[in-house]
Design a protein around this motif. Structure first.
Motif, PDB file in Angstrom:
ATOM      1  N   VAL A  90      -5.075  -1.629   8.947  1.00  0.00           N
ATOM      2  CA  VAL A  90      -3.746  -1.370   8.793  1.00  0.00           C
ATOM      3  C   VAL A  90      -3.295  -1.641   7.336  1.00  0.00           C
ATOM      4  N   LEU A  91      -2.702  -0.767   6.947  1.00  0.00           N
ATOM      5  CA  LEU A  91      -2.188  -0.971   5.434  1.00  0.00           C
ATOM      6  C   LEU A  91      -0.598  -0.977   5.714  1.00  0.00           C
ATOM      7  N   GLU A  92      -0.095  -1.918   5.286  1.00  0.00           N
ATOM      8  CA  GLU A  92       1.502  -2.315   5.297  1.00  0.00           C
ATOM      9  C   GLU A  92       1.698  -3.536   4.095  1.00  0.00           C
ATOM     10  N   GLY A  96       6.952  -4.313   1.310  1.00  0.00           N
ATOM     11  CA  GLY A  96       7.598  -3.187   1.887  1.00  0.00           C
ATOM     12  C   GLY A  96       7.982  -1.888   1.386  1.00  0.00           C
ATOM     13  N   LEU A  97       7.466  -1.790   0.394  1.00  0.00           N
ATOM     14  CA  LEU A  97       7.661  -0.370  -0.388  1.00  0.00           C
ATOM     15  C   LEU A  97       6.725   0.723   0.030  1.00  0.00           C
ATOM     16  N   GLY A  98       5.726   0.532   0.774  1.00  0.00           N
ATOM     17  CA  GLY A  98       4.714   1.357   1.382  1.00  0.00           C
ATOM     18  C   GLY A  98       3.754   1.890   0.615  1.00  0.00           C
ATOM     19  N   PRO A  99       2.820   2.999   0.905  1.00  0.00           N
ATOM     20  CA  PRO A  99       3.073   3.506   2.325  1.00  0.00           C
ATOM     21  C   PRO A  99       2.211   2.778   3.173  1.00  0.00           C
ATOM     22  N   ALA A 100       2.416   3.089   4.415  1.00  0.00           N
ATOM     23  CA  ALA A 100       2.069   2.555   5.747  1.00  0.00           C
ATOM     24  C   ALA A 100       1.081   3.208   6.421  1.00  0.00           C
ATOM     25  N   PRO A 167      -7.907 -10.447   5.776  1.00  0.00           N
ATOM     26  CA  PRO A 167      -6.586  -9.871   4.921  1.00  0.00           C
ATOM     27  C   PRO A 167      -7.254  -8.905   3.895  1.00  0.00           C
ATOM     28  N   LEU A 168      -6.467  -7.962   3.694  1.00  0.00           N
ATOM     29  CA  LEU A 168      -6.503  -7.000   2.475  1.00  0.00           C
ATOM     30  C   LEU A 168      -5.569  -7.381   1.353  1.00  0.00           C
ATOM     31  N   ALA A 169      -6.052  -8.154   0.684  1.00  0.00           N
ATOM     32  CA  ALA A 169      -5.081  -8.960  -0.428  1.00  0.00           C
ATOM     33  C   ALA A 169      -5.548  -8.486  -1.882  1.00  0.00           C
ATOM     34  N   GLY A 199      -2.554  -5.580   3.658  1.00  0.00           N
ATOM     35  CA  GLY A 199      -2.883  -5.273   5.128  1.00  0.00           C
ATOM     36  C   GLY A 199      -4.032  -6.028   5.702  1.00  0.00           C
ATOM     37  N   ALA A 200      -4.268  -5.806   6.593  1.00  0.00           N
ATOM     38  CA  ALA A 200      -5.463  -6.384   7.304  1.00  0.00           C
ATOM     39  C   ALA A 200      -6.381  -5.394   8.027  1.00  0.00           C
ATOM     40  N   VAL A 201      -7.555  -5.983   7.962  1.00  0.00           N
ATOM     41  CA  VAL A 201      -8.855  -5.227   8.723  1.00  0.00           C
ATOM     42  C   VAL A 201      -9.276  -5.985  10.014  1.00  0.00           C
ATOM     43  N   VAL A 202      -9.597  -5.358  11.128  1.00  0.00           N
ATOM     44  CA  VAL A 202     -10.228  -6.080  12.085  1.00  0.00           C
ATOM     45  C   VAL A 202     -11.476  -5.346  12.659  1.00  0.00           C
TER      46      VAL A 202
END
Length: 479
Positions: A90-92, A96-100, A167-169, A199-202
């Motif tokens: 999930v890319l978020e 808050g500027l995106g893209p998501a 987490p994707l940091a 975002g995050a990856v699972v």
């Protein structure tokens, strides 16, 4: 009574081979003493194997040039590292500027929808996205006493029993920096972009399982590098959106309504931002000015030059639009004085819809195309140099009279170059595309433009082509 069942531990995928230098002991006898340094050699061999695998996976990752492709490669490589079959990224971005976006591995679109119905606070990836603490590993989801009922229902329905999330940091130290080992010292110099949480990856296991320490370390290093690559792609995507927004703002927000003529325009700026433009402006006594042009170069400077040139042409058209040669002569002088290192092509047409009369002049620009029921032909224009190429530009004007119901197409050469054909073949393709417009579509200039674009560019306008804008302006003259 049987012993309590312990969760399985995820095995190491063949992509990440384990050390193989320790010989097995002979059955029925004592194990042979290991030669001096064998343990160190085994560890070194394992680290070298891990580094080689990690290098190959990162090489594959950096070859991706879109966010979706990078996320898909991240999921594929990560699944091999942790021994899982499915996963979701999930890319978020936290700003808050995106893209998501959300990308799945081994999960259909409907499966992703089911997972997203689980409250975010009940999932590992959701807690990471919300900035809440989460252990990352859930080795036996269905065995967790406090599992959210909706999460339990979705997990049972989709058939996964354990999860491992990271987490994707970007620009932050993650699990990769917390684990020891030789790989960390070698790969700890990844550049940081500073975007923070992206975002995050699972990854999802079909049975109760969790990655061992070595797997956690490897996937942590890989995800850290993947986050930096994703951050660069996010910044690139944002820059492209900003460039496209600026380009759109520099072009007409709407086309004017002038009795006797219908207008339609199609435009696409290439990813770095180009200098192609069009314009349509009402002039005194019911006349209409039509213009297309292209400024050399790309990027913000070309966009700025395009905006200045278009604004200047509008002023010249209002003052002396009935003489297209004078309009382009003034434009050439302005370009030579203010943009000495830049050239441009342009075509300006002064149309009187009530008389169905057009007077036009071109400066190194592609000739217009007339599309009608009885003819499809290019307008014969005289050869002329682009603006800014000669010390003094001048070319004769051309007059034409469209028949009732005919459409005049003005376009830039990006439409021809995007085909990848030599120019003579591209012109032939454009003529054939215009000639094949159905009778029903000829009544709508937008339908004519769309048909030409579909025929010329089957892959569509959304496919990015470096250095090539597309502009198409269609004017249909009523009967």
């Amino acid at each position: 009574m049987s012993a309590a069942h312990l969760p399985n531990v995820a095995g190491i995928d063949s992509t990440v081979p384990g050390p193989t230098h320790t010989a097995a002991s002979l059955s029925g006898g004592p194990a042979a003493p290991a030669p001096p340094g064998a343990l160190i050699q085994d560890r070194l061999a394992a680290w070298v194997s891990d580094l080689t695998t990690l290098h190959e996976l990162i090489e594959r990752l950096v070859r991706t040039d879109t966010l979706d492709a990078a996320l898909a490669e991240l999921l594929r490589a990560g699944s091999a590292l942790v021994g899982a079959r499915r996963g979701m990224a999930v890319l978020e971005p936290a700003d808050g500027l995106g893209p998501a976006t959300t990308v799945g591995l081994g999960l259909a679109h409907a499966d992703l929808g089911h997972i997203e119905t689980v409250p975010r606070s009940a999932t590992s990836y959701g807690r990471i996205l919300d900035g809440l603490p989460d252990p990352g590993a859930h080795p036996d989801l269905l065995g967790e006493a406090g599992l959210d009922p909706r999460h339990r229902e979705v997990a049972a329905r989709l058939g996964y029993a354990a999860s491992y999330a990271l987490p994707l940091a970007a620009g932050e130290s993650g699990e990769a920096g917390e684990s020891g080992g030789g790989a960390a010292t070698t790969l700890d110099s990844a550049p940081a972009t500073g975007l923070g949480r992206l975002g995050a990856v699972v990854w999802l296991y079909d049975e109760p399982a969790e990655p061992v320490e070595r797997q956690r370390h490897l996937v942590g290093l890989y995800v850290r590098y993947a986050a930096e690559h994703l951050a660069r792609l996010v910044e690139l995507q944002r820059a492209r959106v900003q460039v496209a927004t600026v380009a759109e703002e520099l072009l007409p927000s709407r086309l004017p309504r002038v009795p006797g003529v219908q207008l339609a325009a199609r435009h696409r700026t290439h990813p770095r931002g180009g200098g192609d433009w069009y314009d349509a402006l009402p002039l005194p006594e019911g006349a209409l000015g039509l213009a297309v042009g292209s400024v050399s170069g790309s990027g913000p400077s070309a966009l700025a030059a395009m905006g200045r040139l278009r604004a200047s042409l509008r002023a010249y058209a209002v003052m002396e639009g009935e003489d297209p040669v004078a309009v382009l002569s003034d434009l050439e002088l302005l370009l030579r004085l203010t943009e000495p290192a830049r050239s441009a092509t342009a075509l300006f047409a002064y149309a009187e819809p009530g008389l169905r009369k057009i007077v036009l002049a071109g400066a190194g620009h592609t000739p217009p195309l007339i599309v009608g029921e009885h003819r499809t032909e290019f307008v014969e224009t005289s050869l002329s140099a682009p603006l800014g190429m000669l010390s003094c530009w001048e070319a004769p004007s051309v007059e034409l009279s469209p028949a009732p119901g005919e459409t005049v197409l003005l376009y830039t050469d990006g439409l021809l170059r995007r085909t990848g054909d030599p120019m003579d073949r591209a012109f032939a393709r454009l003529h054939a595309a215009a000639a094949s417009v159905s009778r029903a579509d000829r009544a709508d200039p937008g339908a004519v433009a769309d048909h030409v674009l579909r025929t010329m560019l089957p892959e569509g306008l959304d496919r990015p082509v470096e250095g090539e804008d597309v502009v198409l302006l269609a004017a249909r003259f009523d009967g």
